[in-house]
Design a protein around this motif. Structure first.
Motif, short mmCIF file in Angstrom:
data_model
loop_
_atom_site.label_atom_id
_atom_site.label_comp_id
_atom_site.label_asym_id
_atom_site.label_seq_id
_atom_site.Cartn_x
_atom_site.Cartn_y
_atom_site.Cartn_z
N GLY A 185 0.79 -1.22 0.00
CA GLY A 185 0.00 0.00 0.00
C GLY A 185 0.82 1.28 0.00
O GLY A 185 0.43 2.28 -0.59
N TRP A 186 1.97 1.29 0.67
CA TRP A 186 2.75 2.51 0.80
C TRP A 186 3.99 2.42 -0.08
O TRP A 186 4.78 1.47 0.03
N SER A 188 6.63 4.03 0.27
CA SER A 188 7.83 4.14 1.12
C SER A 188 8.24 2.80 1.73
O SER A 188 9.35 2.67 2.25
N LYS A 189 7.34 1.79 1.68
CA LYS A 189 7.67 0.47 2.23
C LYS A 189 8.04 -0.55 1.14
O LYS A 189 8.29 -1.70 1.46
N THR A 259 3.60 -5.78 4.38
CA THR A 259 2.32 -5.71 3.69
C THR A 259 1.39 -6.80 4.20
O THR A 259 1.81 -7.75 4.87
N THR A 279 9.20 1.19 8.84
CA THR A 279 8.42 0.60 9.93
C THR A 279 9.28 -0.38 10.71
O THR A 279 10.27 -0.92 10.21
N HIS A 304 5.65 6.12 10.15
CA HIS A 304 4.47 5.62 9.44
C HIS A 304 3.93 6.67 8.47
O HIS A 304 2.79 6.57 8.04
N ARG A 305 4.79 7.62 8.10
CA ARG A 305 4.39 8.58 7.09
C ARG A 305 4.60 7.98 5.70
O ARG A 305 5.66 7.41 5.41
N ARG A 306 3.60 8.13 4.86
CA ARG A 306 3.70 7.58 3.51
C ARG A 306 4.75 8.30 2.69
O ARG A 306 5.35 7.72 1.79
N ARG A 307 4.97 9.58 2.97
CA ARG A 307 6.02 10.34 2.31
C ARG A 307 6.86 11.02 3.38
O ARG A 307 6.33 11.74 4.23
N CYS A 308 8.15 10.77 3.33
CA CYS A 308 9.04 11.31 4.35
C CYS A 308 10.40 11.56 3.72
O CYS A 308 11.02 10.63 3.18
N ARG A 312 13.26 8.50 2.59
CA ARG A 312 13.17 8.29 1.15
C ARG A 312 14.43 7.55 0.66
O ARG A 312 15.56 7.93 0.96
#
Length: 344
Positions: A185-186, A188-189, A259, A279, A304-308, A312
């Motif tokens: 889903g993210w 960043s992960k 995930t 995470t 847990h920020r989707r954009r950081c 990055r």
């Protein structure tokens, strides 16, 4: 006694809440669960769940649909409603149930702290359990139930799905195979698709067929992994949630990021290797005795920020060779466990 669990989504979070339903069921509770459509297949027909109560998806939850769903909460009275999500919407569902007791985590342990005002009872965690599964189980302290450490993941029986998956595996001639799930889903992960492809090549060299799974909107991602593997990997057939569980049960190992498919594989008891970055695997990673996580920890961890801007690119810093070595160790541990004589 009748309990209502409120954990609306996502797949991994619902999986991490299944031990709560199991612990309650073992103590004589009838357990209902409010859930959004994406995770309903994991609860309908589940031996630990009396009733899966459908909540409309958040983006489609207009007032008429929400009101109709709320009426469904009161078909049978609940002694206690447990908000396991820590949001305004989850607290509102728990309150709307009309349960005699509405229990959730106190503000500092909620994703939306002010939503605690909708609760009747607030549970504080001093100290907080390390893994999110145990955090969820700790909410049962309000019912005088100590269940931290409980690792039982009830899932619905799926004979039709099991038969279809077995037929597909045989038709494709996969034999020994590993599941690679590159989606999530993210952004960043996510680990780079090229890196998954390199690991797939290494698995093929070991005589294990790499099978790349994909969910809604992820087929192109899976196809890029196959291409990056020099065509040694195989694109998986489309799977439902329960078909994916049956596929994972038959795999030698599952490789994925943080995930839902990784957590489903853990629930199915499959050996796993997780690839983590922002995470924290100690909080929501694999928990089997032989399971392995490979991680690069950014300065903002756990994040847990989707954009950081801080984390990055951290996932791309994990080399395929390190992950392949972890997969080989996990396979060796699983083989040793299978061949070890049983006690007694």
């Amino acid at each position: 006694m009748r309990a209502l669990l409120v954990r609306l989504s996502a797949i991994g979070d619902v999986v991490h809440t299944l031990p709560v339903a199991s612990a309650l069921r073992q103590r004589g509770f009838d357990v209902d669960w409010v859930v959004e459509p994406s995770a309903r297949p994991l609860l309908e027909g589940n031996p630990a769940i009396h009733r899966a109560i459908p909540a409309p998806p958040a983006r489609a939850a207009g007032l008429p649909r929400a009101w109709a769903a709320a009426r469904g909460l009161r078909v049978a009275p609940h002694d206690v409603a447990l908000d396991l999500q820590g949001l305004w919407k989850s607290a509102a569902w728990a309150r709307a149930s009309g349960a005699r007791r509405v229990v959730g985590f106190a503000g500092p342990w909620r994703r939306e702290p002010l939503s605690e005002i909708l609760l009747g009872e607030r549970v504080r965690l001093d100290p907080e359990p390390a893994h999110v599964i145990d955090k969820n189980l700790a909410l049962l302290r309000a019912l005088d139930i100590r269940a931290e450490g409980h690792r039982e993941f009830p899932l619905p029986p799926a004979p039709t799905e099991a038969r279809r998956v077995s037929e597909q595996i045989a038709a494709n001639g996969w034999g020994d195979f590993a599941v690679i799930n590159p989606g999530g889903g993210w952004a960043s992960k996510l680990w780079p698709q090229e890196s998954f492809g390199k690991v797939a090549e290494g698995l093929a060299a070991l005589g294990i067929v790499p099978v790349v799974t994909w969910g809604p909107g992820e087929r192109e991602c899976a196809e890029r992994v196959v291409a990056a593997s020099a065509q040694t990997a195989r694109l998986c057939f489309p799977t439902t949630l329960l078909e994916y569980v049956e596929l994972a049960r038959r795999a030698r190992v599952v490789l994925a990021g943080d995930t839902g498919p990784l957590h489903l594989a853990c629930a199915a008891g499959t050996p796993v290797v997780g690839v983590f970055g922002p995470t924290d695997p100690a909080r929501n990673g694999p928990f089997g005795p032989g399971d392995i996580t490979v991680r690069r920890q950014p300065l903002c961890s756990p994040c847990h920020r989707r954009r950081c801007p801080i984390h990055r690119g951290v996932m791309a810093a994990i080399p395929p060779a390190e992950v392949l070595a972890a997969v080989e160790r996990r396979l060796a541990h699983a083989a040793a466990t299978r061949s070890a004589p049983s006690a007694g």
